[in-house]
Design an enzyme around this catalytic site. Structure first.
Site, PDB file in Angstrom:
ATOM      1  N   HIS A  99       9.956   6.660  16.563  1.00 11.20           N
ATOM      2  CA  HIS A  99       9.320   7.226  17.763  1.00 11.20           C
ATOM      3  C   HIS A  99       8.034   6.427  17.912  1.00 11.20           C
ATOM      4  O   HIS A  99       7.194   6.404  16.987  1.00 11.20           O
ATOM      5  CB  HIS A  99       9.026   8.722  17.573  1.00 11.20           C
ATOM      6  N   GLY A 109       8.838  -3.338   9.691  1.00 14.60           N
ATOM      7  CA  GLY A 109       8.803  -2.221   8.750  1.00 14.60           C
ATOM      8  C   GLY A 109       8.563  -0.877   9.419  1.00 14.60           C
ATOM      9  O   GLY A 109       8.040   0.043   8.778  1.00 14.60           O
ATOM     10  N   HIS A 131       4.632   4.761  18.054  1.00 13.12           N
ATOM     11  CA  HIS A 131       3.311   5.238  17.635  1.00 13.12           C
ATOM     12  C   HIS A 131       2.405   4.055  17.365  1.00 13.12           C
ATOM     13  O   HIS A 131       2.867   2.981  16.988  1.00 13.12           O
ATOM     14  CB  HIS A 131       3.408   6.101  16.376  1.00 13.12           C
ATOM     15  N   ASP A 139      -2.561  10.555   9.773  1.00  9.08           N
ATOM     16  CA  ASP A 139      -1.436  10.061   8.978  1.00  9.08           C
ATOM     17  C   ASP A 139      -1.395  10.814   7.648  1.00  9.08           C
ATOM     18  O   ASP A 139      -2.423  11.067   7.024  1.00  9.08           O
ATOM     19  CB  ASP A 139      -1.590   8.550   8.740  1.00  9.08           C
ATOM     20  N   HIS A 163      -1.106   3.094  15.070  1.00 11.24           N
ATOM     21  CA  HIS A 163      -2.017   3.494  13.997  1.00 11.24           C
ATOM     22  C   HIS A 163      -3.433   3.110  14.431  1.00 11.24           C
ATOM     23  O   HIS A 163      -3.657   1.970  14.821  1.00 11.24           O
ATOM     24  CB  HIS A 163      -1.717   2.717  12.705  1.00 11.24           C
ATOM     25  N   ASN A 205       4.058  -0.999  14.568  1.00 10.20           N
ATOM     26  CA  ASN A 205       5.191  -1.689  13.953  1.00 10.20           C
ATOM     27  C   ASN A 205       6.401  -1.480  14.862  1.00 10.20           C
ATOM     28  O   ASN A 205       6.768  -0.343  15.147  1.00 10.20           O
ATOM     29  CB  ASN A 205       5.458  -1.135  12.555  1.00 10.20           C
TER      30      ASN A 205
HETATM   31  P1  5GP Z   1       5.449   3.077  10.611  1.00  4.29           P
HETATM   32  O1  5GP Z   1       5.794   2.240   9.444  1.00  4.29           O
HETATM   33  O2  5GP Z   1       6.680   3.684  11.257  1.00  4.29           O
HETATM   34  O3  5GP Z   1       4.573   2.334  11.587  1.00  4.29           O
HETATM   35  O4  5GP Z   1       4.530   4.231  10.051  1.00  4.29           O
HETATM   36  C1  5GP Z   1       4.906   5.561   9.986  1.00  4.29           C
HETATM   37  C2  5GP Z   1       3.696   6.330   9.496  1.00  4.29           C
HETATM   38  O5  5GP Z   1       4.000   7.708   9.586  1.00  4.29           O
HETATM   39  C3  5GP Z   1       3.313   6.046   8.041  1.00  4.29           C
HETATM   40  O6  5GP Z   1       1.976   5.590   7.978  1.00  4.29           O
HETATM   41  C4  5GP Z   1       3.488   7.412   7.341  1.00  4.29           C
HETATM   42  O7  5GP Z   1       2.506   7.672   6.362  1.00  4.29           O
HETATM   43  C5  5GP Z   1       3.413   8.382   8.508  1.00  4.29           C
HETATM   44  N1  5GP Z   1       4.176   9.609   8.303  1.00  4.29           N
HETATM   45  C6  5GP Z   1       5.459   9.720   7.855  1.00  4.29           C
HETATM   46  N2  5GP Z   1       5.852  11.005   7.814  1.00  4.29           N
HETATM   47  C7  5GP Z   1       4.788  11.734   8.258  1.00  4.29           C
HETATM   48  C8  5GP Z   1       4.579  13.130   8.443  1.00  4.29           C
HETATM   49  O8  5GP Z   1       5.447  13.976   8.200  1.00  4.29           O
HETATM   50  N3  5GP Z   1       3.358  13.509   8.903  1.00  4.29           N
HETATM   51  C9  5GP Z   1       2.366  12.609   9.191  1.00  4.29           C
HETATM   52  N4  5GP Z   1       1.199  13.087   9.646  1.00  4.29           N
HETATM   53  N5  5GP Z   1       2.532  11.274   9.031  1.00  4.29           N
HETATM   54  C10 5GP Z   1       3.728  10.841   8.565  1.00  4.29           C
END
Ligand code: 5GP
Length: 125
Positions: A102, A97, A104, A33, A106, A91
């Protein structure tokens, strides 16, 4: 809702944006991340275009879903996280949030995580 080809993880999969790859095979990509909330904070994504967990669980084949979660476990184990424990979070949609549309998960670990905290806005204790 249609899958948005311009989301950041689609760009990573096309090689348009760099990433720090932890693991890759024909079906999945795992990478660090960009804003880690814990010492180990890895995102795991399927290569096929699923919007969120609901889409993946509904439309992914059992083989695809099984492979994905087996690899999530394997990646965590290879990082040594199974010994102290770790958190796996996804999420799904606006109420959770979800920022990147796409699917994913964590993988978060490497230190004690505050009880009840989630990936979004998570603070380690
Ligand atoms: P979400 O809230 O959608 O579950 O989390 C998205 C995650 O993607 C966040 O933890 C954020 O830091 C990560 N993220 C966003 N843009 C990028 C990117 O360009 N590269 C990487 N490696 N992580 C990203």
């Amino acid at each position: 809702m249609a899958y948005d080809d311009e989301n950041i993880f689609a760009k990573i999969l096309r090689g348009e944006i760099p990433n720090a790859t932890v693991y890759e095979d024909e079906g999945i990509l795992a990478f660090n991340d960009i804003q880690p909330k814990t010492p180990v904070h890895i995102l795991v994504i399927p290569k096929r275009p699923y919007i969120d967990m609901d889409d993946f669980a509904t439309n992914g084949s059992p083989e695809e879903v099984g492979h994905f979660f087996q690899k999530v476990g394997e990646i965590a184990r290879n990082q040594g996280l199974h010994e102290g424990g770790y958190r796996v979070v996804t999420n799904n949609g606006p109420n959770a949030g979800q920022l990147v549309p796409h699917f994913h998960v964590h993988i978060m670990g490497g230190q004690k995580i505050k009880e009840g905290s989630m990936a979004r806005g998570m603070e380690a204790s």
